[in-house]
Scaffold this motif. Structure first.
Motif, PDB file in Angstrom:
ATOM      1  N   LYS A   1       2.171   9.207  -6.322  1.00  0.00           N
ATOM      2  CA  LYS A   1       2.664  10.556  -6.004  1.00  0.00           C
ATOM      3  C   LYS A   1       3.813  10.936  -6.928  1.00  0.00           C
ATOM      4  O   LYS A   1       3.855  12.051  -7.470  1.00  0.00           O
ATOM      5  CB  LYS A   1       3.115  10.603  -4.547  1.00  0.00           C
TER       6      LYS A   1
ATOM      7  N   THR B   1       0.837  -1.213   0.000  1.00  0.00           N
ATOM      8  CA  THR B   1       0.000   0.000   0.000  1.00  0.00           C
ATOM      9  C   THR B   1       0.862   1.250   0.000  1.00  0.00           C
ATOM     10  O   THR B   1       0.587   2.229  -0.725  1.00  0.00           O
ATOM     11  CB  THR B   1      -0.936  -0.002   1.221  1.00  0.00           C
TER      12      THR B   1
ATOM     13  N   SER C   1       1.077   4.102  -3.122  1.00  0.00           N
ATOM     14  CA  SER C   1       0.832   5.529  -2.889  1.00  0.00           C
ATOM     15  C   SER C   1       2.044   6.367  -3.284  1.00  0.00           C
ATOM     16  O   SER C   1       1.906   7.449  -3.873  1.00  0.00           O
ATOM     17  CB  SER C   1       0.473   5.762  -1.421  1.00  0.00           C
TER      18      SER C   1
END
Length: 580
Positions: A472, A464, A468
């Motif tokens: 980004k 996870t 992310s």
């Protein structure tokens, strides 16, 4: 009257038929079965993938991370899961790599489809949305090309071949990718024709010899036979080669016959005729300049005697496939009779000799000064048969990558970078789609995350957190800080070569992928981690077709199996007397 009509109307199916219909019984069960197969091979995905032990129906033990081998050895019974097996087999046949990606991605598509079906989406909507997304992905991936190999000019440069092979081999033999990619690259260069697109995978042969380590593996520019010569002479240099598919023996009759001999002179004359025949054949070969004779069938003791007399190297090779490769290696034609050989049928070999490798004596046909040999052999060494078989699969994948590069030499960023960028762009595209198909497009985009997520999971990272960070990094614009790459770790020589070849690649957020060495994310194209675009294009196409085909099935009808009732398994007769 109504009672009589009801008795006369038969049932729809005969006894023994089974049927499953509807959303819960057919569609979701199919999706769950296919997802189960994907989960089985998902842990073997990537360089840090775990191995599987497969014991097939003949009790052969196979230890490997190669999904194509795992799936081919499993006897999958569920019809929906069989579709994924067929897609993986097609990917392996067309490209030679990426079978695991097809199964894992198709399984993720169906897993996300179940989630949307439970929310109330119709299967037809999902199929339309998946097809829209797949079409858009095929357009987007062409914009993400980071490196291109000229399919004609660059195929004769070793370093560029190694760069293309490295990623395919590292997923099977992580840590040995530099050594094995150089072996495969040199072998392919030896057998590369003048027109690179005519490259033949079958010209790269592998021979496994037990003993030593993987680093003892070597390349032979020619052929290696895993047998010693029958004759006493074991060395020949700059000689002609004759290849026979028949036996080197006296002529045998098709039927049994009886010979009546009256005295000893007739017996001696009878034996002398056979000797004269074999002697004539060997003598004629020697007069033609032949130094090596290869026979596909029986060799008589008399033939060995005369071969030793004329100092010929005499070998027996019973495999017709090996004989065909040997003909290509020495540029000879196989002869079917002992009498009909011509000068045009003879091949030429620069050096033929016997060498002891490990505990085995092998015969090597080496072409040193006579141009490039059409056949190259990679001699694989290893401590166990299992290790050598796994290396052989990695070598096969590398050779198939070279073949694919001769057709389409475009590469995209590896380490999950291209998948996360496609997912990001698909999410933007889904916002412009009118109608409920946008939910299917978003599910397709989420399914693409399975590649970086699996790489992170198999490496032991927080998936996870990695996802992310990737989103980004791909969303941010490149600034001066990002242009400064961290120093590379690993093989300095290899990184130096990769950087010289990849110096034209511009640094871009779209190239950032999962760093399995240091943890986190970074631009992995600087490390030479790139994937062939054709592998991803074919994989996405096959996975999408498999998923949509399974989603279109809403009714399964199973006929009663043929044959009578099966014998109950009551165990051994001596275990329990009451059951017998």
């Amino acid at each position: 009257m109504m009672r009589n009509m009801s008795r006369a109307i038969p049932r729809l199916w005969k006894d023994g038929y089974k049927q499953f219909t509807g959303l819960e019984e057919a569609i979701m069960k199919n999706c769950e079965a296919a997802s189960g197969l994907a989960a089985c091979v998902r842990t073997s995905f990537g360089p840090n993938g775990l191995s599987k032990i497969v014991i097939n129906r003949i009790e052969k033990v196979i230890v490997t991370t190669d999904a194509a081998t795992i799936i081919s050895e499993l006897e999958v019974q569920h019809p929906a899961a069989k579709l994924l097996c067929l897609s993986a087999a097609m990917q392996q046949r067309e490209i030679g790599d990426g079978a695991n990606f097809v199964v894992v991605f198709a399984g993720e598509l169906l897993k996300n489809a179940v989630y949307n079906l439970r929310k109330g989406l119709h299967p037809s909507v999902l199929v339309r949305g998946y097809e829209m997304a797949a079409k858009k992905v095929q357009e987007m991936i062409k914009e993400l090309v980071v490196y291109e190999v000229n399919s004609q000019k660059d195929m004769y440069e070793l370093e560029k071949l190694k760069l293309g092979i490295k990623s395919a081999i590292s997923s099977k033999q992580y840590g040995l990718e530099n050594f094995l990619s150089e072996l495969v690259g040199k072998a392919c260069l030896n057998s590369m024709p003048q027109i690179a697109s005519n490259f033949i995978v079958d010209n790269i042969r592998t021979v496994k010899i037990l003993g030593g380590s993987i680093m003892d593996s070597q390349i032979i520019k020619g052929m290696v036979l895993e047998s010693a010569p029958k004759s006493a002479c074991t060395y020949a240099e700059s000689t002609k080669v004759a290849i026979f598919t028949c036996s080197l023996d006296s002529t045998q009759t098709e039927t049994k016959g009886t010979v009546l001999l009256h005295d000893a002179n007739e017996l001696m004359n009878y034996n002398q005729s056979e000797e004269d025949f074999i002697h004539g054949v060997i003598k004629r070969l020697k007069e033609m300049g032949v130094g090596v004779v290869i026979v596909g069938e029986k060799i008589s003791e008399m033939a060995i005697h005369y071969a030793d007399k004329y100092k010929l190297v005499l070998l027996r090779c019973i495999s017709k496939w090996t004989l065909r490769r040997l003909c290509r290696a020495v540029r000879a034609r196989p002869v079917v009779t002992l009498q009909g050989i011509r000068d045009a049928d003879l091949g030429v070999c620069n050096k033929v000799y016997t060498k002891e490798i490990g505990n085995d004596n092998v015969t090597i046909f080496e072409q040193v000064n006579i141009g490039d040999s059409e056949v190259s052999t990679i001699v694989i060494r290893g401590a166990t048969e299992t290790a050598m078989n796994d290396v052989e699969r990695a070598v096969d994948d590398g050779v198939n990558m070279v073949r694919a590069m001769t057709r389409n030499g475009k590469f995209v960023a590896g380490a999950g970078a291209v998948e996360i960028e496609l997912a990001r762009r698909l999410n933007q595209y889904a916002a412009t789609v009118a109608g409920v198909e946008q939910y299917a497009v978003k599910a397709y985009a989420k399914s693409l995350e399975v590649v970086p997520r699996t790489l992170a999971e198999n490496t032991g990272l927080n998936d996870t957190d990695i996802i992310s960070k990737l989103y980004k990094a791909h969303s941010e614009q490149k600034d001066d800080k990002q242009s400064k790459e961290e120093p590379a770790t690993g093989d300095n020589n290899n990184n130096k070569i990769s950087k010289e070849i990849l110096k034209d690649i511009k640094e871009s957020p779209t190239n950032i992928g999962v760093d399995i060495v240091n943890g986190g994310v970074r631009d992995m194209t600087r490390e030479g981690v790139i994937d062939l675009m054709a592998t991803r294009q074919m994989g996405i196409k096959l996975a999408t077709q498999s998923a949509t085909t399974i989603l279109r099935v809403d009714h399964i009808i199973m006929k009663k199996p043929a044959g009578g009732p099966r014998k109950p398994n009551r165990g051994h007769w001596d275990d329990n007397d009451e059951t017998w």
